[in-house]
Design a protein around this motif. Sequence first.
Motif, PDB file in Angstrom:
ATOM      1  N   LEU A  32       0.812  -1.216   0.000  1.00  0.00           N
ATOM      2  CA  LEU A  32       0.000   0.000   0.000  1.00  0.00           C
ATOM      3  C   LEU A  32       0.849   1.271   0.000  1.00  0.00           C
ATOM      4  O   LEU A  32       0.339   2.375   0.195  1.00  0.00           O
ATOM      5  CB  LEU A  32      -0.948   0.002   1.204  1.00  0.00           C
ATOM      6  N   GLY A  33       2.149   1.103  -0.202  1.00  0.00           N
ATOM      7  CA  GLY A  33       3.015   2.268  -0.334  1.00  0.00           C
ATOM      8  C   GLY A  33       3.363   2.962   0.962  1.00  0.00           C
ATOM      9  O   GLY A  33       3.794   4.132   0.931  1.00  0.00           O
ATOM     10  N   ARG A  34       3.217   2.252   2.099  1.00  0.00           N
ATOM     11  CA  ARG A  34       3.572   2.858   3.385  1.00  0.00           C
ATOM     12  C   ARG A  34       5.027   2.554   3.709  1.00  0.00           C
ATOM     13  O   ARG A  34       5.483   1.409   3.574  1.00  0.00           O
ATOM     14  CB  ARG A  34       2.667   2.327   4.500  1.00  0.00           C
ATOM     15  N   SER A  35       5.757   3.558   4.135  1.00  0.00           N
ATOM     16  CA  SER A  35       7.170   3.400   4.451  1.00  0.00           C
ATOM     17  C   SER A  35       7.346   3.011   5.919  1.00  0.00           C
ATOM     18  O   SER A  35       6.855   3.692   6.820  1.00  0.00           O
ATOM     19  CB  SER A  35       7.920   4.708   4.177  1.00  0.00           C
ATOM     20  N   VAL A  36       8.038   1.892   6.143  1.00  0.00           N
ATOM     21  CA  VAL A  36       8.324   1.406   7.503  1.00  0.00           C
ATOM     22  C   VAL A  36       9.822   1.566   7.754  1.00  0.00           C
ATOM     23  O   VAL A  36      10.641   1.070   6.972  1.00  0.00           O
ATOM     24  CB  VAL A  36       7.919  -0.078   7.648  1.00  0.00           C
ATOM     25  N   SER A  45      12.255  -1.945  12.106  1.00  0.00           N
ATOM     26  CA  SER A  45      10.841  -1.701  11.816  1.00  0.00           C
ATOM     27  C   SER A  45      10.230  -0.628  12.707  1.00  0.00           C
ATOM     28  O   SER A  45       9.101  -0.206  12.470  1.00  0.00           O
ATOM     29  CB  SER A  45      10.036  -3.007  11.949  1.00  0.00           C
ATOM     30  N   THR A  46      10.989  -0.187  13.724  1.00  0.00           N
ATOM     31  CA  THR A  46      10.482   0.905  14.570  1.00  0.00           C
ATOM     32  C   THR A  46      11.444   2.096  14.595  1.00  0.00           C
ATOM     33  O   THR A  46      11.028   3.218  14.838  1.00  0.00           O
ATOM     34  CB  THR A  46      10.234   0.442  16.017  1.00  0.00           C
ATOM     35  N   ILE A  47      12.721   1.827  14.406  1.00  0.00           N
ATOM     36  CA  ILE A  47      13.722   2.909  14.362  1.00  0.00           C
ATOM     37  C   ILE A  47      14.579   2.704  13.125  1.00  0.00           C
ATOM     38  O   ILE A  47      15.194   1.649  12.955  1.00  0.00           O
ATOM     39  CB  ILE A  47      14.608   2.893  15.626  1.00  0.00           C
ATOM     40  N   ALA A  48      14.606   3.690  12.258  1.00  0.00           N
ATOM     41  CA  ALA A  48      15.329   3.558  10.987  1.00  0.00           C
ATOM     42  C   ALA A  48      16.817   3.381  11.230  1.00  0.00           C
ATOM     43  O   ALA A  48      17.409   4.044  12.080  1.00  0.00           O
ATOM     44  CB  ALA A  48      15.084   4.796  10.130  1.00  0.00           C
ATOM     45  N   ARG A  49      17.422   2.443  10.508  1.00  0.00           N
ATOM     46  CA  ARG A  49      18.860   2.208  10.573  1.00  0.00           C
ATOM     47  C   ARG A  49      19.578   3.154   9.614  1.00  0.00           C
ATOM     48  O   ARG A  49      19.213   3.251   8.441  1.00  0.00           O
ATOM     49  CB  ARG A  49      19.169   0.742  10.217  1.00  0.00           C
ATOM     50  N   ARG A  50      20.572   3.842  10.137  1.00  0.00           N
ATOM     51  CA  ARG A  50      21.284   4.833   9.315  1.00  0.00           C
ATOM     52  C   ARG A  50      22.614   4.277   8.825  1.00  0.00           C
ATOM     53  O   ARG A  50      23.194   3.413   9.436  1.00  0.00           O
ATOM     54  CB  ARG A  50      21.530   6.104  10.136  1.00  0.00           C
ATOM     55  N   THR A  84      11.484  -5.271  14.890  1.00  0.00           N
ATOM     56  CA  THR A  84      11.549  -5.071  16.333  1.00  0.00           C
ATOM     57  C   THR A  84      10.550  -6.020  16.989  1.00  0.00           C
ATOM     58  O   THR A  84       9.445  -6.228  16.481  1.00  0.00           O
ATOM     59  CB  THR A  84      11.197  -3.618  16.695  1.00  0.00           C
ATOM     60  N   SER A  85      10.931  -6.630  18.121  1.00  0.00           N
ATOM     61  CA  SER A  85      10.061  -7.641  18.716  1.00  0.00           C
ATOM     62  C   SER A  85      10.289  -7.730  20.219  1.00  0.00           C
ATOM     63  O   SER A  85      11.325  -7.300  20.742  1.00  0.00           O
ATOM     64  CB  SER A  85      10.326  -9.003  18.061  1.00  0.00           C
ATOM     65  N   ILE A  86       9.315  -8.303  20.907  1.00  0.00           N
ATOM     66  CA  ILE A  86       9.425  -8.603  22.329  1.00  0.00           C
ATOM     67  C   ILE A  86       9.879 -10.054  22.473  1.00  0.00           C
ATOM     68  O   ILE A  86       9.262 -10.962  21.927  1.00  0.00           O
ATOM     69  CB  ILE A  86       8.083  -8.416  23.058  1.00  0.00           C
ATOM     70  N   ASP A  87      10.984 -10.252  23.185  1.00  0.00           N
ATOM     71  CA  ASP A  87      11.565 -11.579  23.396  1.00  0.00           C
ATOM     72  C   ASP A  87      11.089 -12.122  24.733  1.00  0.00           C
ATOM     73  O   ASP A  87      11.244 -11.466  25.774  1.00  0.00           O
ATOM     74  CB  ASP A  87      13.088 -11.478  23.367  1.00  0.00           C
TER      75      ASP A  87
END
Length: 342
Positions: free
Chosen positions: A267-271, A337-342, A295-298
């Motif tokens: 759907l063209g959404r950027s994650v 998936s929650t914080i962009a990697r630079r 990103t996940s809960i372990d």
Amino acid sequence: MVSSGDMAGKAATLSDVARHAGVSIATASKALNDRGDVAVATKARVVAAAAELAFTPNAMARGLLAGRTGTVGLLTSDLEGRFMIPILMGAEDAFGAGRINVFLCDARGDAIREQHHLKELLSRRVDGIIVVGRQTDPRPSLGQDIPVPVVYAYAPSDDPRDLSLTPDNYAGGRLAIEHLLSCGRRRIAHISGEPSYAAAQDRLAGARSALAEAGLEFVGDPMLSEWTEHWGRDAGALLLQRHPDIDAVFCGSDQIARGVLDSARDLGRSVPDDLAVIGYDNWEVLATNARPELTSIDANLQQLGRQAAQRVFDAIDGVDIGEGSHHLPVRLVIRGSTIARR
């Protein structure tokens, strides 16, 4: 402290050694059994106390270790391995390579098969049993007449007299939302698995609690159905069409989250630029191969396995390990998936 003079005329016990050394009975037993999880100074103090009280390894063998077989039963309904394998790995770490043999029995969720395996384990004179469930819903107790220590892992016993160790799914739900809030997300939705599962309800309750503390609610009603990527794709597409302004999705499993990532891409959404996605379970083969990584809960299942094995050890050593259901900590694993990697 107990003096050697006080012990005149009677054999010293492990309890006497522990008291004399100023440690617990469990620690004294570990030190005298040469298990590696005791500090060097503590072990030296215990050994010195045993020598002073004339408590010898031979006496220990006659008393504490008499009748042991060096075997533990692991009774599971999850031989597919998603949750059982990391728990088993953790238990084996605690048992120590070559020190304890583990008999692994798969009941396949069948009560009759489980009773058969239980009888087999007891006939082999195992020293203790760990019961591993495939979900965190309470399961029937094996009963109070088992002649060896029993610890329930992942799925708690329905009898409060038993000792059960299970991941803290409520805390996990809170942790997921707190992370999304810390990333600046405010319009958060929720997609999870089968609503009859305790895990789904506990994670949802924890998430709602964290949102409420921030003065927020989920965008739309939480969507609960299946623990599958297919459901994640379908629910994610519907959610993004109904509520295109959402900026985060908390998913009840990594499989669901993978499906949501697919729909977001379609759907063209950027994650994660305009939509953050967080999963649950930290199933690494899924999480690290997602695009972006998830990103996940372990649930810390290896640590849960180690704890279960240690409780069995303690019970074998005569320590009261308590009862009831104990929730063990979970942890956040942050990926792209929650914080962009630079």
